[in-house]
Design an enzyme around this catalytic site. Structure first.
Site: not given
Ligand SMILES: *Cc1c(COP(=O)(O)O)cnc(C)c1O
Length: 382
Positions: A231, A275, A323
């Protein structure tokens, strides 16, 4: 009388707003292929939560979906947005679920995360009421203490799932807390706990659901954690999750943040800038004003630390970040109204990275990217 304003084209939008983000979609594709080559034969779930880490959820997901096996988002609305944009790949919503949302998940064919027996039973009931089957991934907490059934109670969720008639347990997953660290002992402990949980299926000769655990840090450092799918989030966008992580996949950033000079003046000594009057020069200097500020996500905490690139040279931002505007000291150099300013990106051999902004602001590149406000238009290079 009604007035009609035609929608501007991308090129017109870019020329209307001096501050914008450019996303190189081809670079995102190359990053995904580099990750795939590293993890094969494991599948790849592209993580596009939080507006695709600031790159633009709809465009990034539509571009990368044909190359991806699965799509990961954090919340229900992100999943619905992708379905309405015509994305037909499987989509896992990784965040927690509120009971009333369950029918919408099923209606939009989104894969649900089941983090507890109670939630799984709610999913079963909602699916039964709709006369449909809900697709679910079981979430195991192996050491993050965020969502998921604790690894030491995981069998209760696994057993409950076996009794569900309207739930298809397609997957099972966990999440690392420290996979981007130099010290991988906690990550290895989490991995061991997840493997123990998976024995449940082997011991009963049950088919193994799709197993996934590796985020960007684990993809780079822990091949043992690839299982059936990985992932990647930040790595997909060409950024390494930490300074100490092993850079075992070659990726490049795909996002450039640009603006333009909108004002030029000479500032005299004794006349502090912005500022709070936190900065002044002891000699006359040329100061240019750039139309970007913390309202765009350019952190105020970077005041008097940030740099920008103009004409291939780095110059310091001076005084408080406002801003909507910042001031930059170009000393005795020249810059004209409309000249390009790079906030993140490269020009003439100089480079400013999301990591640089993170250092100046005291945060991580993840927050730099996700913080770029929706006021900043995204322009896509194909
Ligand atoms: C965000 C997330 C990822 C990806 O994480 P990275 O560190 O960006 O690769 C994978 N699994 C879950 C459950 C996440 O919440």
């Amino acid at each position: 009388m009604t007035m009609r304003i035609n929608q501007p084209t991308i090129a017109e939008k870019e020329s209307l707003r001096s501050t914008h983000v450019e996303v190189d979609l081809a670079q995102l594709s190359r990053n995904l292929e580099a990750i795939r080559a590293r993890v094969a034969p494991a599948k790849v779930m592209i993580v596009v939560k939080a507006n695709a880490y600031g790159h633009g959820l709809r465009e990034v997901a539509c571009h990368l979906a044909p190359q991806a096996d699965y799509i990961g988002v954090a919340v229900l609305e992100e999943g619905i947005l992708l379905r309405e944009a015509g994305v037909d790949k499987p989509i896992l919503v990784m965040g927690g679920i509120w009971g009333n949302q369950i029918p919408a998940y099923i209606q939009y064919d989104l894969t649900l995360t089941a983090p507890s027996v109670e939630r799984l039973e709610q999913i079963e009931q909602a699916a039964a009421a709709l006369g449909k089957k809900a697709k679910v991934h079981l979430k195991i907490d192996t050491g993050m203490e965020r969502i998921g059934v604790h690894y030491y109670n995981a069998h209760t969720l696994q057993e409950a799932a076996l009794k569900c008639r309207h739930v298809e347990v397609e997957g099972i997953y966990s999440h690392f807390a420290n996979a981007d660290a130099a010290d991988l002992s906690h990550a290895r402990l989490q991995l061991e706990r997840f493997c123990d949980v998976l024995h449940f299926y082997e011991q009963r000769s049950l088919p193994m659901p799709l197993r996934h655990m590796a985020n960007s840090g684990a993809i780079l450092q822990l091949p043992e954690s690839y299982f059936d799918m990985v992932r990647p989030g930040i790595l997909l966008y060409g950024i390494y999750p930490s300074a100490e992580v092993k850079r075992s996949v070659d990726v490049q950033p795909a996002l450039t943040w640009k603006s333009r000079v909108v004002y030029f003046k000479v500032t005299q000594p004794g006349h502090p800038v912005s500022y709070g009057s936190t900065w002044q020069s002891d000699h006359p200097v040329r100061i240019v004003t750039i139309p970007v500020g913390y309202g765009d996500g350019y952190f105020r905490a970077m005041s008097n630390k940030a740099q920008v690139i103009i004409h291939g040279r780095k110059y310091p931002q001076v005084g408080r970040i406002c801003m909507d505007q910042i001031m930059v000291n170009i000393e005795a150099d020249s810059a004209f109204n409309g000249d390009e300013v790079i906030l993140i990106g490269a020009s003439g051999g100089e480079r400013i990275t999301a990591e640089d902004l993170a250092d100046w602001a005291g945060t991580i590149p993840y927050e730099v990217l996700t913080n770029i406000n929706t006021r900043v238009p995204r322009v896509y290079k194909r």
